[in-house]
Design a protein around this motif. Structure first.
Motif, PDB file in Angstrom:
ATOM      1  N   GLU A 172       0.567  -1.194  -0.001  1.00 43.81           N
ATOM      2  CA  GLU A 172      -0.047   0.128   0.087  1.00 43.81           C
ATOM      3  C   GLU A 172       0.931   1.401  -0.417  1.00 43.81           C
ATOM      4  O   GLU A 172       0.623   1.713  -0.336  1.00 43.81           O
TER       5      GLU A 172
ATOM      6  N   TRP B 123      -5.309  -8.345  -0.971  1.00 45.43           N
ATOM      7  CA  TRP B 123      -6.337  -8.463   0.415  1.00 45.43           C
ATOM      8  C   TRP B 123      -6.831  -9.729   0.190  1.00 45.43           C
ATOM      9  O   TRP B 123      -7.105 -10.841   1.369  1.00 45.43           O
TER      10      TRP B 123
ATOM     11  N   ASN C 211      -8.098 -11.948   3.990  1.00 47.07           N
ATOM     12  CA  ASN C 211      -9.372 -10.010   4.456  1.00 47.07           C
ATOM     13  C   ASN C 211     -10.083  -9.786   3.783  1.00 47.07           C
ATOM     14  O   ASN C 211      -9.484  -8.593   2.809  1.00 47.07           O
TER      15      ASN C 211
ATOM     16  N   LYS D 127     -11.062  -5.974   4.068  1.00 47.50           N
ATOM     17  CA  LYS D 127      -9.843  -4.478   3.113  1.00 47.50           C
ATOM     18  C   LYS D 127     -10.258  -5.066   1.284  1.00 47.50           C
ATOM     19  O   LYS D 127     -10.039  -3.744   1.402  1.00 47.50           O
TER      20      LYS D 127
ATOM     21  N   GLN E  52     -12.937  -3.456   0.541  1.00 45.60           N
ATOM     22  CA  GLN E  52     -12.623  -1.767   0.987  1.00 45.60           C
ATOM     23  C   GLN E  52     -11.867  -1.230  -0.235  1.00 45.60           C
ATOM     24  O   GLN E  52     -12.100  -0.365  -0.821  1.00 45.60           O
ATOM     25  N   TRP E  53     -11.104  -2.304  -1.105  1.00 43.86           N
ATOM     26  CA  TRP E  53      -9.896  -1.659  -2.156  1.00 43.86           C
ATOM     27  C   TRP E  53     -10.894  -1.192  -3.094  1.00 43.86           C
ATOM     28  O   TRP E  53     -11.062  -0.148  -4.224  1.00 43.86           O
TER      29      TRP E  53
END
Length: 492
Positions: free
Chosen positions: A190, A215, A220, A223, A226-227
């Motif tokens: 990241e 991720w 995860n 995560k 989220q991306w």
């Protein structure tokens, strides 16, 4: 026009256009032939590409460096490394010395075919010949080391590249992020994303997709999601590969309703499910924990709208000799001809595994036989030296591995009864298995060992390699000769 029609795979129209060219007194030149070879190669019609290569020489048109590079590239990507290297030698014999581009193509081909040491030697030869590597060459070498999981070597090349004065581009940053991700350094990956933005490289969909994938593979889900959302908020449209990554993540943790919503959103965005999409859904169906999950997975496969679903639904019963299944599979693989081999291998693996675990083992065996004949599994069986054979099962699921092993041993027995010649040694390689979840265990290895024990195959392991079963000498010959049930092993 030839290039445009080639991208659209309209080869009939290309031939009409070429005839029109000749009628108008406009003879095809090297550029025309190169476009045609490239078009056939992109569509995986390698024989036709070679035919064009031969035709251009018969017409007195000399192949140039681009011609040879194209043929090298398409054959290596299809797994025909011997033809690719033959083309390289013919190029040199024609007096065409490799330049940076040519070296880069061949290094890439060797590496993708699994011959990283040879690729590295060629890279050193390139430097030794005074041919300066460019950013593309460095990116290729870093990517090849990354693919081979030589992560420290990849990072060293990255440092060497920067030391030579090359500034990373978007491709470099993506590769390095992937390397860091596979090393488990996702926060550092990241950080590279942030550096990339600071250097005024605008992250595109594949960069966001990479972080979604990393991720997701790390388990995860939040995560990864989220991306994925971050990509949408950046005004980017996800591609099918990224959707497959987040879909895989949802399926792995059995969040099926979210997987269903994702599929619906794909369709709303006008994205067509790929072969990989359907493979993920079929594998999830095979591993379903309950009848409810099984039914839900069936709905997901139907929603995907991929032709593979109708192929599976219309799978005929095996009959007396399995010929109807073989014809059905052969026709489908012909229909999927332009798909890359890795995607076809993934689907065939999922289909064989599904049929095997559903009790349709005769059908599973027939599907495997066609897939092997069509070169979908080019490395599953090879002769290391005279009468010394390697059966490679480590990239397969357990159902496919058991089916492939039993059908291959049946083939050895059949060949021995016809010719009287017996393999002197057979190595059955399981590795740790594609479905392994815990280091040191493998469902593939366990399934193979159970099968071999059940039929008293005379195997042993050597040099502490518990993932490779070896049969050789007189015990192997006796087993193949006397085991009349070997033809029916795959039915258990």
């Amino acid at each position: 026009m030839v290039g445009n029609l080639g991208r659209a795979k309209q080869f009939g129209e290309i031939n009409k256009l070429l005839n029109e060219m000749v009628r108008d007194g406009c003879q095809p030149n090297t550029v025309t032939y190169n476009r045609l070879i490239h078009s056939y190669g992109r569509a995986n019609y390698l024989r036709e590409a070679m035919n064009v290569f031969n035709q251009m020489q018969e017409a007195g048109c000399e192949p140039d460096r681009v011609t040879y590079c194209t043929l090298i590239d398409i054959h290596a990507k299809a797994g025909f490394l011997d033809i690719a290297m033959d083309m390289y030698q013919r190029m040199q014999a024609a007096g065409l010395s490799p330049d940076t581009f040519t070296y880069s193509v061949i290094i890439n081909c060797l590496g993708k075919a699994g011959h990283l040491p040879a690729a590295h030697r060629l890279f050193c030869e390139m430097v030794g010949q005074g041919c300066t590597p460019n950013l593309v060459t460095f990116n290729i070498m870093i990517a090849l080391h990354a693919k081979a999981r030589n992560y420290q070597s990849a990072l060293k090349l990255y440092r060497d590249m920067k030391g030579a004065g090359f500034q990373p581009d978007k491709v470099t940053y993506s590769i390095v992020m992937e390397v860091l991700g596979h090393c488990g350094y996702l926060e550092e990956a990241e950080a590279v994303f942030t550096e990339m933005q600071r250097k005024n490289w605008v992250p595109d969909e594949p960069v966001y997709g990479l972080l979604v994938d990393l991720w997701g593979k790390a388990g995860n889900v939040d995560k990864a999601w989220q991306w994925y959302q971050g990509m949408l908020h950046a005004g980017l449209r996800p591609n099918v590969t990224t959707c497959n990554s987040i879909l895989r993540t949802f399926l792995r943790v059995h969040r099926l309703s979210e997987a269903y919503n994702l599929l619906q959103s794909m369709l709303a965005l006008g994205l067509q499910s790929s072969l990989q999409t359907y493979t993920l859904l079929l594998s999830c169906c095979t591993d379903a924990r309950s009848k409810f999950d099984l039914g839900f997975c069936g709905q997901l496969m139907a929603v995907s709208g991929h032709p593979a679903h109708m192929f599976l639904l219309k799978m005929p019963p095996a009959g007396t000799d399995g010929q109807n299944v073989r014809e059905h599979v052969s026709n489908f693989l012909d229909y999927m001809h332009s798909e890359d081999r890795e995607s076809k291998r993934g689907l065939m693996d999922a289909v064989v595994d599904f049929l095997h675990k559903s009790g349709l083992k005769e059908e599973a065996g027939s599907v495997w036989e066609v897939a092997a004949f069509k070169n979908v599994y080019p490395d599953a069986l090879r002769e290391k030296s005279c009468s010394y054979w390697l059966i490679n099962l480590h990239v397969m699921s357990e159902g496919t591995a058991v089916t492939a092993l039993s059908r291959t041993l049946a083939w050895f027995r059949k060949q021995m009864l016809v010719s009287g010649e017996c393999p002197s040694r057979i190595d059955i390689v399981t590795g740790w298995g594609r479905r392994s979840r815990v280091t040191g265990t493998s469902m593939v290895r366990q399934a193979v060992e159970e099968l071999l024990n059940m039929f008293n195959f005379p195997f042993f392991t050597e040099n502490g390699n518990s993932g490779c079963f070896v049969g050789c000498g007189e015990p192997l010959k006796k087993w193949l000769l006397e085991s009349s049930y070997v033809e029916r092993m795959h039915l258990l």
